[in-house]
Write a protein that holds these residues in place. Structure first.
Motif: not given
Length: 167
Positions: A50-54, A57-59
């Motif tokens: 989930x941290x990679x996914x967020x 998205x932020x990137x």
């Protein structure tokens, strides 16, 4: 690509305000919509933590916002003469923000432990989003500048007509 706006007589010579055609405007909006859709699909089904996914998205959002800031900065400073543009520090912030957004997003994408095909899809959709955002920003700014020019020309035309009637 350009469609001629209304012809305006100022001092016995026509003034043509160049405008993008409706077809071009539609193509730009459709391309941008497709890019957003592809990025959203890729990010919605992004495998991994989930941290990679967020982070991704932020990137993508960071890249998108810096594209519009950079496009505005470059356009605003393109016609400025004699140092009337933005400060050098603001230039560093805008260009640095864009470079940071692109660099961190690319680094995050390359570092993710996902299949190469998925990385390629995310990478291509991300670059497609960035390029279509630049095109959209340019088209919107061109339209705004054409609207301003037509308003100025209309004001001059009305002033000239009022002066003619007063004589």
């Amino acid at each position: 690509m350009f469609h001629q706006g209304p012809m305006t007589a100022m001092t016995h010579s026509p003034c043509i305000v160049p405008r993008d055609t409706r077809a071009w405007q539609l193509q730009v909006w459709i391309s941008f919509g497709i890019a957003v859709f592809l990025c959203a699909v890729g990010l919605a089904w992004l495998p991994g933590e989930p941290l990679e996914q967020v982070f991704m998205v932020m990137g993508y959002v960071f890249c998108l916002s810096t594209v519009f800031a950079l496009a505005k900065f470059v356009r605003d400073n393109a016609g400025n003469r004699r140092g009337a543009g933005d400060t050098p520090l603001w230039s560093l912030v805008v260009w640095g923000g864009f470079a940071t957004a692109m660099g961190l997003t690319g680094w995050g994408l390359l570092g993710m432990a996902i299949h190469g095909t998925y990385k390629a899809f995310l990478g291509v959709s991300w670059l497609y989003l960035v390029t279509t955002a630049f095109t959209l920003a340019k088209m919107l700014r061109d339209r705004h500048e054409a609207d301003l020019l037509e308003a100025r020309l209309q004001g001059r035309r009305e002033a000239a007509q009022a002066a003619t009637r007063a004589e």
